[in-house]
Design a protein around this motif. Structure first.
Motif, short mmCIF file in Angstrom:
data_model
loop_
_atom_site.label_atom_id
_atom_site.label_comp_id
_atom_site.label_asym_id
_atom_site.label_seq_id
_atom_site.Cartn_x
_atom_site.Cartn_y
_atom_site.Cartn_z
N HIS A 188 49.27 72.58 42.48
CA HIS A 188 49.83 72.20 41.18
C HIS A 188 49.49 73.27 40.14
O HIS A 188 48.97 72.98 39.07
N LYS A 189 49.79 74.50 40.46
CA LYS A 189 49.43 75.60 39.58
C LYS A 189 50.39 75.71 38.39
O LYS A 189 51.55 75.29 38.46
N GLU A 190 49.90 76.29 37.32
CA GLU A 190 50.75 76.63 36.18
C GLU A 190 50.46 78.08 35.81
O GLU A 190 49.31 78.47 35.67
N PHE A 191 51.53 78.84 35.67
CA PHE A 191 51.41 80.25 35.33
C PHE A 191 51.94 80.47 33.91
O PHE A 191 52.88 79.81 33.49
N ILE A 192 51.32 81.40 33.21
CA ILE A 192 51.83 81.83 31.91
C ILE A 192 52.16 83.32 32.01
O ILE A 192 51.29 84.13 32.37
N ALA A 193 53.39 83.64 31.71
CA ALA A 193 53.84 85.03 31.79
C ALA A 193 54.15 85.56 30.40
O ALA A 193 54.50 84.80 29.49
#
Length: 228
Positions: A188-193
């Motif tokens: 359940h990862k969340e990435f910020i780009a």
């Protein structure tokens, strides 16, 4: 078939229940049950196709003020194509409500792209006749347009490509993406780009995948004045 559950799921109540039933009646069912006097959904599909095209045109025009006509035309074509409409129909669980002939049902008709796409357009046609264009817009704004950012089809709203085209209009401008944050467990990862133009931050976005985060960062950059 009782379509009240679908109405409840969508938060829509039809005044003309026969229109709703017609929208989900496939020609194979009418051919098998000729005495039922039911109409198939082909005429509603014809109407819904036109209603959808207008609604999508308005959505693109209002939400992409700097997008040229040619790009909007390509995006509209991608959004209203059979593949996208099939995704939309599945999102709303339309397949389980379609009235099919026994043969069509046994051979997987409920998952057939053409049948699902037609039912989606027919539903919009029925909703338009029952409650008007604003009701169609409300349905699309609630259930469909929010999914166009990335998840439905990256090719439908490919913000990275659109940003790249704009940046390349001026020579020697460099664009790059950075993943500046990665949080949560592996399932359940969340990435910020962050997208950088000429080394300057131009937009940030978050998503469940790196690709989604980058697309949203590009969208954020498109929505504000880009650095010169």
């Amino acid at each position: 078939m009782d379509l009240s559950q679908l109405e409840q799921e969508l938060g829509i109540t039809f005044q003309q229940k026969d229109l709703l039933k017609e929208a989900f009646t496939h020609s194979s069912y009418v051919n098998e049950y000729k005495k039922s006097k039911l109409k198939d959904n082909e005429r509603l599909e014809f109407l819904g196709d036109a209603v959808l095209e207008l609604a999508v045109s308005q959505y693109l025009y209002r939400n992409n003020p700097d997008m040229p006509e040619g790009e909007m035309t390509k995006l509209r074509a991608a959004i209203v194509c059979e593949a996208s409409l099939t995704v939309f129909a599945k999102q709303s669980n339309f397949g389980q409500y379609i009235l099919l002939g026994k043969g069509e049902d046994k051979t997987g008709g409920r998952q057939r792209p053409a049948i699902l796409a037609d039912a989606f357009e027919a539903f919009l046609g029925a909703l338009y006749l029952d409650q008007g264009f604003d009701a169609v817009l409300n349905f699309l704004n609630t259930h469909i347009f929010p999914t166009l950012t990335v998840d439905t089809s990256t090719s439908v709203m490919d913000y990275k490509s659109h940003l790249q085209e704009i940046v390349q209009q001026q020579k020697d401008r460099k664009i790059e993406y950075q993943i500046i944050s990665e949080q949560g467990p592996s399932h359940h990862k969340e990435f910020i780009a962050q997208v950088m133009i000429q080394g300057e931050p131009a937009g940030k976005g978050n998503g469940r995948t790196k690709k989604e985060a980058e697309q949203k960062a590009a969208k954020a950059a498109l929505e504000k004045k880009l650095p010169k």
